[in-house]
Enzyme design. Structure first.
Site, PDB file in Angstrom:
ATOM      1  N   ARG A 165      31.587  43.050  45.628  1.00 38.19           N
ATOM      2  CA  ARG A 165      30.627  42.310  44.775  1.00 38.19           C
ATOM      3  C   ARG A 165      29.422  43.164  44.387  1.00 38.19           C
ATOM      4  NH1 ARG A 165      34.488  39.567  44.976  1.00 38.19           N
ATOM      5  NH2 ARG A 165      34.637  37.295  44.997  1.00 38.19           N
ATOM      6  N   SER A 238      31.080  31.071  44.035  1.00 36.89           N
ATOM      7  CA  SER A 238      30.452  31.294  45.356  1.00 36.89           C
ATOM      8  C   SER A 238      28.977  31.584  45.130  1.00 36.89           C
ATOM      9  CB  SER A 238      31.072  32.497  46.063  1.00 36.89           C
ATOM     10  OG  SER A 238      32.447  32.328  46.238  1.00 36.89           O
ATOM     11  N   GLU A 334      25.045  35.710  45.861  1.00 37.62           N
ATOM     12  CA  GLU A 334      25.855  36.534  44.957  1.00 37.62           C
ATOM     13  C   GLU A 334      25.347  36.326  43.536  1.00 37.62           C
ATOM     14  OE1 GLU A 334      30.365  36.177  44.814  1.00 37.62           O
ATOM     15  OE2 GLU A 334      29.846  35.667  42.755  1.00 37.62           O
TER      16      GLU A 334
HETATM   17  P1  FAD Z   1      26.723  36.510  33.435  1.00 35.92           P
HETATM   18  O1  FAD Z   1      26.619  35.430  34.438  1.00 35.92           O
HETATM   19  O2  FAD Z   1      26.272  36.223  32.052  1.00 35.92           O
HETATM   20  O3  FAD Z   1      25.950  37.789  33.990  1.00 35.92           O
HETATM   21  C1  FAD Z   1      26.163  38.236  35.312  1.00 35.92           C
HETATM   22  C2  FAD Z   1      25.423  39.570  35.526  1.00 35.92           C
HETATM   23  O4  FAD Z   1      26.046  40.605  34.747  1.00 35.92           O
HETATM   24  C3  FAD Z   1      23.964  39.549  35.054  1.00 35.92           C
HETATM   25  O5  FAD Z   1      23.201  40.360  35.899  1.00 35.92           O
HETATM   26  C4  FAD Z   1      24.030  40.133  33.659  1.00 35.92           C
HETATM   27  O6  FAD Z   1      22.806  40.725  33.232  1.00 35.92           O
HETATM   28  C5  FAD Z   1      25.118  41.183  33.834  1.00 35.92           C
HETATM   29  N1  FAD Z   1      25.841  41.447  32.586  1.00 35.92           N
HETATM   30  C6  FAD Z   1      26.632  40.556  31.899  1.00 35.92           C
HETATM   31  N2  FAD Z   1      27.155  41.162  30.821  1.00 35.92           N
HETATM   32  C7  FAD Z   1      26.699  42.432  30.823  1.00 35.92           C
HETATM   33  C8  FAD Z   1      26.887  43.560  29.951  1.00 35.92           C
HETATM   34  N3  FAD Z   1      27.647  43.486  28.869  1.00 35.92           N
HETATM   35  N4  FAD Z   1      26.248  44.713  30.262  1.00 35.92           N
HETATM   36  C9  FAD Z   1      25.479  44.808  31.375  1.00 35.92           C
HETATM   37  N5  FAD Z   1      25.253  43.788  32.227  1.00 35.92           N
HETATM   38  C10 FAD Z   1      25.859  42.628  31.954  1.00 35.92           C
HETATM   39  N6  FAD Z   1      33.374  35.976  40.637  1.00 35.92           N
HETATM   40  C11 FAD Z   1      34.269  36.717  41.340  1.00 35.92           C
HETATM   41  O7  FAD Z   1      34.066  37.932  41.533  1.00 35.92           O
HETATM   42  N7  FAD Z   1      35.405  36.167  41.833  1.00 35.92           N
HETATM   43  C12 FAD Z   1      35.706  34.872  41.677  1.00 35.92           C
HETATM   44  O8  FAD Z   1      36.747  34.410  42.142  1.00 35.92           O
HETATM   45  C13 FAD Z   1      34.802  34.058  40.934  1.00 35.92           C
HETATM   46  N8  FAD Z   1      35.040  32.745  40.756  1.00 35.92           N
HETATM   47  C14 FAD Z   1      34.161  31.965  40.055  1.00 35.92           C
HETATM   48  C15 FAD Z   1      34.461  30.619  39.870  1.00 35.92           C
HETATM   49  C16 FAD Z   1      33.600  29.813  39.143  1.00 35.92           C
HETATM   50  C17 FAD Z   1      33.942  28.354  38.946  1.00 35.92           C
HETATM   51  C18 FAD Z   1      32.412  30.357  38.574  1.00 35.92           C
HETATM   52  C19 FAD Z   1      31.499  29.500  37.767  1.00 35.92           C
HETATM   53  C20 FAD Z   1      32.099  31.706  38.777  1.00 35.92           C
HETATM   54  C21 FAD Z   1      32.971  32.528  39.516  1.00 35.92           C
HETATM   55  N9  FAD Z   1      32.705  33.888  39.741  1.00 35.92           N
HETATM   56  C22 FAD Z   1      33.612  34.669  40.423  1.00 35.92           C
HETATM   57  C23 FAD Z   1      31.468  34.502  39.227  1.00 35.92           C
HETATM   58  C24 FAD Z   1      31.584  34.943  37.737  1.00 35.92           C
HETATM   59  O9  FAD Z   1      32.729  34.425  37.150  1.00 35.92           O
HETATM   60  C25 FAD Z   1      31.599  36.461  37.599  1.00 35.92           C
HETATM   61  O10 FAD Z   1      30.473  37.041  38.214  1.00 35.92           O
HETATM   62  C26 FAD Z   1      31.642  36.922  36.143  1.00 35.92           C
HETATM   63  O11 FAD Z   1      31.931  38.295  36.066  1.00 35.92           O
HETATM   64  C27 FAD Z   1      30.350  36.633  35.382  1.00 35.92           C
HETATM   65  O12 FAD Z   1      30.580  36.886  34.011  1.00 35.92           O
HETATM   66  P2  FAD Z   1      29.552  36.390  32.913  1.00 35.92           P
HETATM   67  O13 FAD Z   1      29.963  36.973  31.607  1.00 35.92           O
HETATM   68  O14 FAD Z   1      29.412  34.927  32.956  1.00 35.92           O
HETATM   69  O15 FAD Z   1      28.209  37.091  33.413  1.00 35.92           O
HETATM   70  N1  EPU Z   2      36.147  27.907  54.557  1.00 39.10           N
HETATM   71  C1  EPU Z   2      35.789  26.833  55.333  1.00 39.10           C
HETATM   72  N2  EPU Z   2      35.054  25.842  54.751  1.00 39.10           N
HETATM   73  C2  EPU Z   2      34.660  25.890  53.454  1.00 39.10           C
HETATM   74  C3  EPU Z   2      35.028  26.995  52.658  1.00 39.10           C
HETATM   75  C4  EPU Z   2      35.781  28.001  53.244  1.00 39.10           C
HETATM   76  O1  EPU Z   2      36.113  26.753  56.508  1.00 39.10           O
HETATM   77  O2  EPU Z   2      33.989  24.960  53.004  1.00 39.10           O
HETATM   78  C5  EPU Z   2      37.004  28.938  55.164  1.00 39.10           C
HETATM   79  C6  EPU Z   2      38.433  28.832  54.595  1.00 39.10           C
HETATM   80  O3  EPU Z   2      39.208  27.919  55.311  1.00 39.10           O
HETATM   81  C7  EPU Z   2      38.937  30.246  54.731  1.00 39.10           C
HETATM   82  C8  EPU Z   2      37.665  31.094  54.550  1.00 39.10           C
HETATM   83  O4  EPU Z   2      36.556  30.224  54.784  1.00 39.10           O
HETATM   84  O5  EPU Z   2      39.444  30.458  56.016  1.00 39.10           O
HETATM   85  C9  EPU Z   2      37.562  31.735  53.171  1.00 39.10           C
HETATM   86  O6  EPU Z   2      37.572  30.736  52.156  1.00 39.10           O
HETATM   87  P1  EPU Z   2      38.245  30.977  50.708  1.00 39.10           P
HETATM   88  O7  EPU Z   2      39.600  31.545  50.860  1.00 39.10           O
HETATM   89  O8  EPU Z   2      38.076  29.728  49.936  1.00 39.10           O
HETATM   90  O9  EPU Z   2      37.402  32.159  50.082  1.00 39.10           O
HETATM   91  P2  EPU Z   2      35.846  32.438  50.043  1.00 39.10           P
HETATM   92  O10 EPU Z   2      35.533  33.531  51.014  1.00 39.10           O
HETATM   93  O11 EPU Z   2      35.057  31.194  50.175  1.00 39.10           O
HETATM   94  C10 EPU Z   2      36.119  34.328  48.271  1.00 39.10           C
HETATM   95  C11 EPU Z   2      35.347  34.767  47.072  1.00 39.10           C
HETATM   96  C12 EPU Z   2      35.754  33.941  45.859  1.00 39.10           C
HETATM   97  C13 EPU Z   2      37.240  34.156  45.602  1.00 39.10           C
HETATM   98  C14 EPU Z   2      38.020  33.714  46.848  1.00 39.10           C
HETATM   99  C15 EPU Z   2      39.511  33.981  46.724  1.00 39.10           C
HETATM  100  C16 EPU Z   2      33.214  35.668  47.787  1.00 39.10           C
HETATM  101  C17 EPU Z   2      31.744  35.437  47.916  1.00 39.10           C
HETATM  102  N3  EPU Z   2      33.914  34.644  47.307  1.00 39.10           N
HETATM  103  O12 EPU Z   2      35.709  32.992  48.553  1.00 39.10           O
HETATM  104  O13 EPU Z   2      35.032  34.400  44.726  1.00 39.10           O
HETATM  105  O14 EPU Z   2      37.681  33.430  44.480  1.00 39.10           O
HETATM  106  O15 EPU Z   2      37.522  34.428  48.000  1.00 39.10           O
HETATM  107  O16 EPU Z   2      39.741  35.352  46.784  1.00 39.10           O
HETATM  108  O17 EPU Z   2      33.692  36.752  48.106  1.00 39.10           O
HETATM  109  C18 EPU Z   2      32.978  34.099  43.550  1.00 39.10           C
HETATM  110  O18 EPU Z   2      32.712  35.262  43.853  1.00 39.10           O
HETATM  111  O19 EPU Z   2      32.220  33.375  42.838  1.00 39.10           O
HETATM  112  C19 EPU Z   2      34.220  33.506  44.036  1.00 39.10           C
HETATM  113  C20 EPU Z   2      34.570  32.245  43.801  1.00 39.10           C
END
Ligand code: FAD
Ligand code: EPU
Length: 338
Positions: A165, A238, A334
């Site tokens: 991240r 997250s 994050e």
């Molecule tokens: P923004 O939120 O608009 O910006 C994020 C950051 O990037 C800011 O600091 C911004 O200034 C910078 N930035 C954006 N575009 C540029 C650019 N072109 N040049 C330079 N800097 C830039 N993230 C994960 O890693 N894994 C996940 O599984 C995951 N699951 C998600 C689930 C949900 C429901 C949601 C809402 C979010 C999740 N995220 C996850 C977080 C998010 O999707 C990512 O961080 C994504 O890359 C953000 O993209 P954005 O275009 O919305 O960026």
């Molecule tokens: N868990 C709990 N209770 C909860 C949530 C999670 O006990 O309420 C336990 C789960 O049972 C599991 C562990 O925590 O054993 C991990 O949970 P999960 O697999 O849901 O993944 P996470 O660590 O919560 C991370 C990333 C997600 C990504 C998933 C799948 C980070 C900060 N988050 O979540 O990314 O989608 O793994 O790979 O690393 C994001 O970055 O926004 C994001 C959604």
């Protein structure tokens, strides 16, 4: 300042659905149009922020500066070899659309990252990751405009200093470069990375063999069940990163909390599931006015309707304190707090 809007609502530009406004808001869809905006010098008089889809931000107040919203489109194959392809993608392309394009071409490398919201340009910033893969594994080059000099700079994979991240764009180069395009190397041989989480089980349930398309579908199904849809319930995924602690400390904590979830990441370091820490502290489903901890996934903070960003931030601070008190572990957001 023709295409620069003033006093602009950001409610539809952040997945938390926070009703904040930007003093100035400008959209660019090419380097040329970006340079036109920069010619006004507004970015030198005001603070500025580069915005993709706003899926990893928390607006805690109106933004008293210039928001630069990226809409650079385009997917272009640069090289096509026996083993892989090199593809250049505009930074404003929706990430999930790029994943679906890759899957439709029977290419492999990003299928486990299906349904992550946001733009391609933001993907290197925090090195998006899910279901056993991180985007750093496929990024070849990142092209970005340096704001101070307005020169284009190319970053190869190493220059980006990718980590969990994190990248140079979130650290020392924060807010100095606008990413305009990203090059990815995608494989013609399927990676079939199915060991993480419930992917294997999901493939079995669907009665399908592993391939990029079936894996993307499995990930989409799993994510749709686990994570709240921002269109229905405001959130930024997250809210906190999973903390990385000394394995010694983890082993000590395990004596008191045998169920604690952790992943060994090196000889001396363990990544702890922050969702488990918050859940086990009894905070899953905790709510204060319209700001809450999601009832199924404790790592996700949600806006039940009219929460302000400040209310979400206060809730986050309360959680951080409780986690520190209970386990002696510091958790960090994050999400980018504005
Ligand atoms: P923004 O939120 O608009 O910006 C994020 C950051 O990037 C800011 O600091 C911004 O200034 C910078 N930035 C954006 N575009 C540029 C650019 N072109 N040049 C330079 N800097 C830039 N993230 C994960 O890693 N894994 C996940 O599984 C995951 N699951 C998600 C689930 C949900 C429901 C949601 C809402 C979010 C999740 N995220 C996850 C977080 C998010 O999707 C990512 O961080 C994504 O890359 C953000 O993209 P954005 O275009 O919305 O960026
Ligand atoms: N868990 C709990 N209770 C909860 C949530 C999670 O006990 O309420 C336990 C789960 O049972 C599991 C562990 O925590 O054993 C991990 O949970 P999960 O697999 O849901 O993944 P996470 O660590 O919560 C991370 C990333 C997600 C990504 C998933 C799948 C980070 C900060 N988050 O979540 O990314 O989608 O793994 O790979 O690393 C994001 O970055 O926004 C994001 C959604």
């Amino acid at each position: 300042m023709s295409n620069i809007q003033e006093n602009y609502s950001l409610k539809n530009y952040n997945t938390f659905g926070i009703a904040a406004k930007a003093k100035y808001f400008a959209i660019f869809d090419s380097i040329l149009s970006l340079k036109e905006i920069l010619k006004t010098n507004l970015h030198q008089q005001e603070k500025f922020f580069i915005l993709g889809s706003g899926s990893n931000i928390l607006l805690t107040q109106d933004y008293n500066g210039l928001i630069l919203h990226n809409k650079i489109e385009g997917i272009c194959i640069l090289e096509d070899n026996d083993n892989d392809i090199l593809v250049e993608v505009g930074a404003g392309v929706v990430w999930h659309n790029f994943v679906m394009w890759s899957v439709s071409q029977e290419l492999s490398g990003i299928e486990n990252l299906a349904l992550i919201p946001g733009t391609v340009g933001a993907s290197p910033v925090q090195n998006i990751g899910a279901y056993g893969l991180e985007v750093k594994d496929t990024i070849h080059k990142v092209t970005a405009l340096e704001i101070a000099t307005q020169k284009i700079k190319i970053f190869n994979n190493k220059d980006c200093k990718f980590a969990y991240r994190n990248s140079t764009f979130k650290e020392e180069l924060k807010n100095q470069f606008i990413i305009t395009k990203v090059e990815f190397r995608l494989s013609k041989t399927p990676l079939n990375k199915t060991t993480y989480g419930a992917i294997e089980q999901e493939l079995k349930n669907n009665n399908t063999e592993a391939n990029p398309k079936s894996i993307a579908e499995a990930v989409i199904n799993i994510r749709s069940r686990k994570l709240p849809d921002p269109k229905v319930l405001g959130n930024s995924g997250s809210f906190f990163k999973n903390p990385i602690i000394e394995t010694n400390q983890f082993e000590e904590l395990k004596k008191e909390f045998p169920e604690m979830v952790g992943y060994t990441i090196s000889e001396s370091k363990t990544k702890v599931a922050a969702g488990w820490l918050i859940d086990n502290a009894g905070l899953k489903g905790y709510q204060k006015a319209d700001a809450g901890v999601h009832k199924n996934q404790a790592l996700v903070l949600v806006n039940y309707g009219n929460a302000s960003g400040a209310e979400i931030l206060n809730l986050a601070k309360e959680i951080e304190e409780k986690i520190k008190e209970k386990y002696g572990i510091s958790i960090e957001p994050e999400v980018n707090i504005l």
